[in-house]
Design an enzyme around this catalytic site. Structure first.
Site, PDB file in Angstrom:
ATOM      1  N   CYS A   1     -37.156 -17.326 -30.027  1.00 60.74           N
ATOM      2  CA  CYS A   1     -35.556 -17.303 -30.408  1.00 60.74           C
ATOM      3  C   CYS A   1     -35.465 -17.234 -31.384  1.00 60.74           C
ATOM      4  O   CYS A   1     -34.878 -16.591 -32.017  1.00 60.74           O
ATOM      5  CB  CYS A   1     -35.029 -18.803 -29.495  1.00 60.74           C
ATOM      6  SG  CYS A   1     -32.928 -18.984 -30.225  1.00 60.74           S
TER       7      CYS A   1
ATOM      8  N   CYS B   1     -33.489 -24.904 -24.349  1.00 58.84           N
ATOM      9  CA  CYS B   1     -31.564 -24.567 -23.877  1.00 58.84           C
ATOM     10  C   CYS B   1     -31.373 -23.727 -22.768  1.00 58.84           C
ATOM     11  O   CYS B   1     -30.504 -24.604 -21.753  1.00 58.84           O
ATOM     12  CB  CYS B   1     -31.358 -23.379 -25.205  1.00 58.84           C
ATOM     13  SG  CYS B   1     -30.977 -22.210 -25.328  1.00 58.84           S
TER      14      CYS B   1
END
Length: 363
Positions: free
Chosen positions: A103, A201
């Site tokens: 990410c 997440c």
């Protein structure tokens, strides 16, 4: 370029404090919250663990308190392409990926920097605990550990390239978490006491196998659980449910003592088990090499390395064996070297570079 800095604001105290500190330096700021995950992807009926409505509102409230503009960018497609899909492919290949590192390089300092270019913004800042320094001798940006090592996040930034580091800002690198909370509290930021997120997440329930099945629509077949001497001990539920070093959920018993996953072998749909001693190896090969402190390792060099986020660095010899390939030999055997994880190389407090573990090597 406008000289403007985009602060990636997740709604947590770290990114809000980063914005506050940069504002005190006199920087021209905008707050940016990235929408990365929707509830369908996370498999939830309510809000997901990331980008929830409350998080967006917390980020917006912090930006309002600071008097800066706040934007929400929808990067769900870029996140799925650059983080989630590689995560799934890695598990299907018997690897255990590091989605936070992906990410950072592909979204926060990839897609967001691209958007910054489109809008004429110069820099991207985050609430990571790490430091940057420019080495005039080599002309390279150096990534360094945070001053307070208990919060150091240089490991998950070790795959960032020079261009990305040259446009990054990490205002929290010299601060402790307690200092950050105190700064935020004194400034009246409402999220000063907000808890840190600990989950991946897009898998807030930590059930990676169930997430992968929902995402792909596949039913991964059962297969053999085999002891390292070839003895069949039982049957696994599907290789996406297993990772190197795992002990829980194996569903087998033997007279051998506690058993652990030694390897996941997709070629024959096998999960290989061993006792704890069988998890140790001294050497590994890694790919996707990203060097930060230099262009190339021209000879074997003595460094330290981390093969997972929460571990102490270990002394090793690192040798570049190809354009993007690396061999690392540790002074002492390391437990559960896991293909797919990031390995970060250090020289003192400087990050020499990072790579993705491909395989362990026999002694």
């Amino acid at each position: 370029m406008t000289g403007k800095t985009a602060v990636a604001m997740s709604g947590g105290v770290d990114s809000s404090a980063a914005a506050l500190l940069l504002q005190r330096e006199g920087r021209d700021l905008v707050g940016v919250t990235l929408k990365l995950v929707d509830n369908t992807l996370a498999g939830l009926n309510g809000e997901s663990a990331c980008c929830a409505l409350d998080d967006v509102e917390d980020a917006r409230a912090a930006a309002f308190r600071l008097g800066i503009r706040h934007y929400v960018f929808n990067f769900t497609r870029r996140f799925q392409e650059g983080v989630v899909a590689p995560f799934v492919r890695a598990y299907e290949a018997g690897r255990t990926p590091n989605p936070c590192a992906d990410c950072n390089r592909r979204v926060k300092f990839g897609a967001l920097l691209q958007r910054a270019d489109e809008l004429g913004w110069d820099k991207v800042a985050t609430g990571h605990y790490a430091r940057l320094d420019f080495d005039t001798g080599s002309g390279r940006w150096l990534l360094k550990k945070a001053v307070h090592l208990d919060k150091d996040q240089s490991y998950v930034l070790a795959l960032l390239a020079q261009e990305q580091l040259s446009r990054a800002l990490f205002p929290l690198g010299a601060l402790s978490k307690e200092e950050v909370r105190s700064i935020a509290r004194e400034a009246g930021l409402a999220n000063a006491r907000k808890k840190d997120s600990q989950d991946i997440c897009f898998v807030p329930d930590r059930d990676y196998g169930s997430f992968i099945r929902r995402y792909t629509g596949k039913d991964y077949p059962r297969g053999p659980l085999v002891y390292e001497d070839g003895t069949l001990l039982g049957w696994h539920r599907g290789i996406v449910d297993y990772t190197v070093g795992q002990r829980r959920g194996l569903g087998v018993s033997s007279g051998l003592g506690r058993l652990y996953v030694k390897a996941v072998i997709p070629e024959n749909n096998t999960v290989l088990l061993s006792v704890n001693d069988g998890l140790f190896a001294r050497a590994l090969e890694a790919e996707e090499l990203n060097l930060i402190a230099c262009d190339r390792l021209d000879a074997p060099v003595r460094l330290t390395a981390k093969i997972r986020y929460r571990m102490a660095e270990q002394p090793c010899i690192a040798e570049q064996i190809g354009e993007k390939a690396l061999r690392i030999t540790f002074d002492s055997p390391q437990r559960a070297i896991t293909p797919g994880q990031t390995v970060a190389l250090y020289d003192g407090d400087a990050v020499v570079g990072g790579a993705v573990i491909a395989r362990t090597l026999p002694d």
